[in-house]
Design a protein around this motif. Sequence first.
Motif, PDB file in Angstrom:
ATOM      1  N   LEU A 214      32.226  38.112  44.116  1.00  0.00           N
ATOM      2  CA  LEU A 214      31.175  37.913  45.250  1.00  0.00           C
ATOM      3  C   LEU A 214      31.380  37.000  46.228  1.00  0.00           C
ATOM      4  O   LEU A 214      30.618  36.920  47.195  1.00  0.00           O
ATOM      5  CB  LEU A 214      29.951  37.439  44.346  1.00  0.00           C
ATOM      6  N   LYS A 215      32.661  36.597  46.246  1.00  0.00           N
ATOM      7  CA  LYS A 215      33.016  35.731  47.467  1.00  0.00           C
ATOM      8  C   LYS A 215      32.556  34.217  47.738  1.00  0.00           C
ATOM      9  O   LYS A 215      33.367  33.361  48.127  1.00  0.00           O
ATOM     10  CB  LYS A 215      33.247  36.588  48.865  1.00  0.00           C
ATOM     11  N   GLU A 218      26.767  31.927  48.814  1.00  0.00           N
ATOM     12  CA  GLU A 218      25.717  32.568  50.129  1.00  0.00           C
ATOM     13  C   GLU A 218      25.738  33.820  49.632  1.00  0.00           C
ATOM     14  O   GLU A 218      24.467  34.519  50.199  1.00  0.00           O
ATOM     15  CB  GLU A 218      26.146  32.394  51.518  1.00  0.00           C
ATOM     16  N   ASN A 219      26.294  34.651  48.735  1.00  0.00           N
ATOM     17  CA  ASN A 219      25.932  36.119  48.629  1.00  0.00           C
ATOM     18  C   ASN A 219      25.171  36.389  47.342  1.00  0.00           C
ATOM     19  O   ASN A 219      25.118  37.394  46.879  1.00  0.00           O
ATOM     20  CB  ASN A 219      27.294  36.779  48.492  1.00  0.00           C
ATOM     21  N   TRP A 220      24.745  35.285  46.671  1.00  0.00           N
ATOM     22  CA  TRP A 220      23.950  35.452  45.418  1.00  0.00           C
ATOM     23  C   TRP A 220      22.733  35.948  45.595  1.00  0.00           C
ATOM     24  O   TRP A 220      22.124  36.610  44.600  1.00  0.00           O
ATOM     25  CB  TRP A 220      24.188  34.176  44.652  1.00  0.00           C
ATOM     26  N   SER A 221      22.164  35.948  46.735  1.00  0.00           N
ATOM     27  CA  SER A 221      20.678  36.526  47.105  1.00  0.00           C
ATOM     28  C   SER A 221      20.545  37.961  46.740  1.00  0.00           C
ATOM     29  O   SER A 221      19.647  38.402  45.946  1.00  0.00           O
ATOM     30  CB  SER A 221      20.074  36.135  48.216  1.00  0.00           C
ATOM     31  N   MET A 222      21.742  38.582  46.815  1.00  0.00           N
ATOM     32  CA  MET A 222      21.873  40.090  46.497  1.00  0.00           C
ATOM     33  C   MET A 222      21.899  40.429  45.077  1.00  0.00           C
ATOM     34  O   MET A 222      21.147  41.148  44.484  1.00  0.00           O
ATOM     35  CB  MET A 222      23.351  40.342  46.986  1.00  0.00           C
ATOM     36  N   PHE A 309      29.465  44.578  47.533  1.00  0.00           N
ATOM     37  CA  PHE A 309      28.515  44.542  48.806  1.00  0.00           C
ATOM     38  C   PHE A 309      27.906  46.007  49.160  1.00  0.00           C
ATOM     39  O   PHE A 309      26.928  45.722  50.035  1.00  0.00           O
ATOM     40  CB  PHE A 309      29.306  43.832  49.895  1.00  0.00           C
TER      41      PHE A 309
END
Length: 327
Positions: A214-215, A218-222, A309
């Motif tokens: 997930l890198k 900041e991408n966890w909202s997805m 993503f």
Amino acid sequence: MSVLVYTEINKGKVKKSSLEAVNYASKIAELTGTSVTALAINAEGAHLEDIGKAGAKKILSVKNDALKGLDNMLLAATVEQVAKAENSKVIIFSFDIVGKAVAPRLAAKLKAGLVAGAVDYPVVNGNSLDVKKNVFSGKATAIYSINSDIKIISLLPNSFPVKLGENSASTSDFNVDLSAVKSKIVVKEKKSNDVGGMAPLPEAELVVSAGRGLKGPENWSMVEELAKSLGATTACSRPVADMHWRPHHEHVGQTGVAIRPNLYIAIGISGAIQHLAGVNGSKTIVVINNDKEAPFFKSADYGIVGDAFTIIPKLTEAVKKFKANQN
Ligand SMILES: Cc1cc2nc3c(=O)[nH]c(=O)nc-3n(C[C@H](O)[C@H](O)[C@H](O)COP(=O)(O)OP(=O)(O)OC[C@H]3O[C@@H](n4cnc5c(N)ncnc54)[C@H](O)[C@@H]3O)c2cc1C
């Protein structure tokens, strides 16, 4: 003589894992010709009713403000006093946060044998109970024979059914004396980034989990959005928790929480053996990974090879659409 079972209330309800434990205790009582006494701490009438419906014949209700903080030392002293009063020879916990901390303490106090993380009903073998649990990171099972006078078993959550029937339990108050326990909780921190209202991870039936793929945090909202659409609880791989992208209580695996949900969706997780150790009891595993050679695919029931993503938003959209059509 009775089979004693420790039960817990969380978010206004008896924990599902506690109801599983009461059912399991009833099975042992049936096998050994005894009956089930449940210990309920700071519980209300409706909770006692549910514990009775799960198979307890007697419920001892302990009301004590000191126990509200779930202090392990105080809880161990409480269960010890109840076990002695009831002459309990078998004591059942769930293998959750409290069970992991309290059962070993109690075993030391009562000189009892303990099997932690049972996955099947025990076999009565003379004065022993033969109990099955997973070993070697879930690659094998072993049967442990407990032959001590008092036996303690903790159960891997989601390994046993919850059956509710008529409530025929008698209920009485039990007073504990905790004055000799020199223990005090100094700091309590509430984790803030749970997806609101979802089941606690150890007993969740649906889990959406993500890893280093997930890198960044900041991408966890997805991931949370997908979890929310399904009514699932979020989890993560260990590096993700080590890098503080997610809180440590979400880390699953050999050194984290062991779970057995009905559905485990693993996104951007390679499927290292240490990760699988905590999740390979899941009933259905869905793996999303952009590397078709990722080891996790070997354990998957369903696999999607592709970029997380792109796939996560599409999946979330599809779940929302499906649910909207059902209403
Ligand atoms: C003693 C010990 C105990 C351990 N205990 C645990 C434990 O309890 N739990 C645990 O999880 N680990 C544990 N580990 C660590 C474990 O060995 C692995 O290092 C770890 O699980 C890897 O985490 P990961 O899959 O998130 O990261 P990685 O191994 O880096 O995998 C990331 C995955 O994401 C995929 N990916 C990358 N980009 C994308 C994209 N855009 N879309 C889709 N997929 C993508 C990659 O193909 C890769 O498969 C332990 C290790 C040791 C030595």
